[in-house]
Write a protein that holds these residues in place. Structure first.
Motif, short mmCIF file in Angstrom:
data_model
loop_
_atom_site.label_atom_id
_atom_site.label_comp_id
_atom_site.label_asym_id
_atom_site.label_seq_id
_atom_site.Cartn_x
_atom_site.Cartn_y
_atom_site.Cartn_z
N LYS A 44 0.83 -1.21 0.00
CA LYS A 44 0.00 0.00 0.00
C LYS A 44 0.86 1.26 0.00
O LYS A 44 0.53 2.25 -0.66
CB LYS A 44 -0.95 -0.02 1.20
CG LYS A 44 -2.06 -1.04 1.07
CD LYS A 44 -3.12 -0.89 2.15
CE LYS A 44 -2.71 -1.49 3.45
NZ LYS A 44 -3.81 -1.50 4.44
N VAL A 45 1.98 1.22 0.70
CA VAL A 45 2.88 2.38 0.73
C VAL A 45 3.46 2.63 -0.67
O VAL A 45 3.52 3.78 -1.13
CB VAL A 45 4.03 2.14 1.74
CG1 VAL A 45 5.14 3.18 1.55
CG2 VAL A 45 3.49 2.21 3.16
N TRP A 46 3.86 1.57 -1.36
CA TRP A 46 4.42 1.73 -2.70
C TRP A 46 3.38 2.24 -3.69
O TRP A 46 3.69 3.04 -4.59
CB TRP A 46 5.03 0.43 -3.19
CG TRP A 46 6.37 0.14 -2.60
CD1 TRP A 46 6.72 -0.90 -1.79
CD2 TRP A 46 7.56 0.92 -2.76
NE1 TRP A 46 8.04 -0.82 -1.43
CE2 TRP A 46 8.58 0.29 -2.02
CE3 TRP A 46 7.86 2.09 -3.47
CZ2 TRP A 46 9.87 0.80 -1.96
CZ3 TRP A 46 9.15 2.60 -3.40
CH2 TRP A 46 10.14 1.96 -2.66
N ILE A 47 2.13 1.82 -3.54
CA ILE A 47 1.06 2.34 -4.40
C ILE A 47 0.92 3.85 -4.19
O ILE A 47 0.84 4.63 -5.15
CB ILE A 47 -0.28 1.64 -4.11
CG1 ILE A 47 -0.21 0.16 -4.47
CG2 ILE A 47 -1.41 2.31 -4.90
CD1 ILE A 47 -1.43 -0.63 -4.03
N GLN A 48 0.91 4.25 -2.93
CA GLN A 48 0.77 5.69 -2.62
C GLN A 48 1.95 6.48 -3.18
O GLN A 48 1.78 7.59 -3.70
CB GLN A 48 0.67 5.88 -1.10
CG GLN A 48 -0.65 5.38 -0.52
CD GLN A 48 -0.65 5.36 1.00
OE1 GLN A 48 0.31 4.93 1.62
NE2 GLN A 48 -1.72 5.85 1.60
N GLU B 107 6.67 9.01 -7.23
CA GLU B 107 8.00 8.74 -6.68
C GLU B 107 8.74 7.74 -7.56
O GLU B 107 8.19 6.70 -7.93
CB GLU B 107 7.89 8.22 -5.25
CG GLU B 107 9.24 8.05 -4.58
CD GLU B 107 9.11 7.88 -3.08
OE1 GLU B 107 9.88 7.08 -2.52
OE2 GLU B 107 8.25 8.55 -2.47
N GLN B 108 9.97 8.05 -7.90
CA GLN B 108 10.76 7.21 -8.79
C GLN B 108 10.97 5.82 -8.20
O GLN B 108 11.28 5.67 -7.02
CB GLN B 108 12.12 7.87 -9.06
CG GLN B 108 12.91 7.20 -10.18
CD GLN B 108 14.14 8.01 -10.55
OE1 GLN B 108 14.40 9.04 -9.95
NE2 GLN B 108 14.88 7.54 -11.53
N GLY B 109 10.81 4.81 -9.05
CA GLY B 109 11.01 3.43 -8.63
C GLY B 109 9.80 2.78 -8.00
O GLY B 109 9.79 1.56 -7.80
N ALA B 110 8.77 3.56 -7.71
CA ALA B 110 7.58 3.00 -7.03
C ALA B 110 6.80 2.06 -7.94
O ALA B 110 6.26 1.05 -7.47
CB ALA B 110 6.69 4.13 -6.53
#
Length: 316
Positions: free
Chosen positions: A60-64, A70-73
């Motif tokens: 969920k953090v990476w989706i946000q 954000e680069q790499g997300a």
């Protein structure tokens, strides 16, 4: 004369298919905003129902982060739904977020970024196929569930039947298809000038989105344009290197498939051989197109005599 008539008929079929493909892929009839997707709130308890390779909170953090550019997300999100080409049911919640974000900011991305995003999403989607998901739900109570997709949503032996999640997942696939059409309608010539592997991966994303995901999954291999790896499920025979396209003698053990026996109706994408070769030509991917008769040809195991389609031997 008979051979000449056959070649003329084949050329006419190719022309007809190309025209159908142009109408489908180069003339999108909907705006991206026309397909509405309901994204699952991050505080919804449903996130705990779905399987992922790591902690769901991290996903969920990476989706946000991706939603915030954000680069790499994006790559981290794709890892969460198809790590090492493994199916994770959390794809049903994550995929809609990724498609919605890319569709929303479609006009702001350059064509190279869009090619990368579409290709990666295609890889993730191809993982959700029968070849890759069979046997994952042994022990779960799936009695009474008719839709195969419903069988894929499970938590430690129990199945969650959530139509809303599934409906939004299917809507996100439709939006992904539309996103591909909008990209091709603008950038197909630029795509044709890109390197061979870039075009191949994009084409396989199209196959996963529109057609037979089993085929897309099988074709997603590093050396797809160089060789075919085969293994027999009836004996221990395995050869991952010898069948190189550059070695005509080695490839002669495969009986190539001839021209498609049926006309493509321009609607059903399930039979890859009827349309995919022409699509590859449309986007200047002739290298892979000329290898399709081998992939859809016939191979005989040299050890046990098992004879079947080459794709059957690729699933080992």
């Amino acid at each position: 004369q008979q051979k000449g008539d056959f070649m003329e008929q084949k050329e006419q079929l190719n022309t007809n298919n190309l025209q159908k493909l142009k109408e489908i892929f180069l003339q999108p009839k909907q705006e991206l905003s026309s397909i509405k997707i309901q994204l699952e709130d991050f505080d919804s308890p449903k996130w705990e129902y779905y399987h992922s390779p790591g902690k769901i909170d991290h996903t969920k953090v990476w989706i946000q982060k991706f939603m915030n550019d954000e680069q790499g997300a994006f790559e981290e999100c794709c890892q969460a739904i198809s790590h090492q080409m493994t199916f994770y049911s959390v794809i049903y919640l994550v995929f809609p977020y990724l498609v919605e974000k890319i569709a929303r900011d479609f006009e702001h991305y350059d064509k190279e970024t869009l090619v990368r995003y579409i290709s990666e999403l295609g890889v993730s989607l191809s993982v959700d196929c029968p070849l890759n998901t069979q046997g994952k739900y042994e022990g779960a109570d799936i009695s009474g569930l008719e839709n195969d997709t419903l069988r894929k949503i499970y938590v430690t032996g129990t199945v969650q039947t959530d139509d809303t999640v599934l409906e939004n997942y299917q809507l996100s696939i439709q939006k992904f298809q539309l996103l591909i059409k909008h990209f091709l309608s603008r950038h197909i010539k630029a795509l044709g000038r890109m390197d061979k592997m870039t075009k191949t991966m994009f084409a396989l994303a199209v196959l996963a989105a529109f057609g037979n995901r089993n085929d897309a999954f099988l074709f997603l291999m590093p050396e797809i344009d160089e060789c075919i790896g085969v293994g027999c499920n009836r004996c221990d025979f395995c050869d991952e290197e010898s069948l190189e396209f550059s070695n005509k003698k080695a490839m002669s053990v495969i009986k190539q498939r001839g021209p498609a026996e049926d006309n493509w109706d321009g609607v059903n994408f399930e039979d890859t051989y009827l349309w995919f070769g022409d699509f590859l030509e449309l986007m200047q991917g002739k290298s892979l197109a000329k290898h399709l008769p081998y992939y859809f040809g016939t191979f005989c195991c040299p050890e046990c005599g098992n004879e079947a389609e080459v794709r059957t031997f690729m699933d080992y």
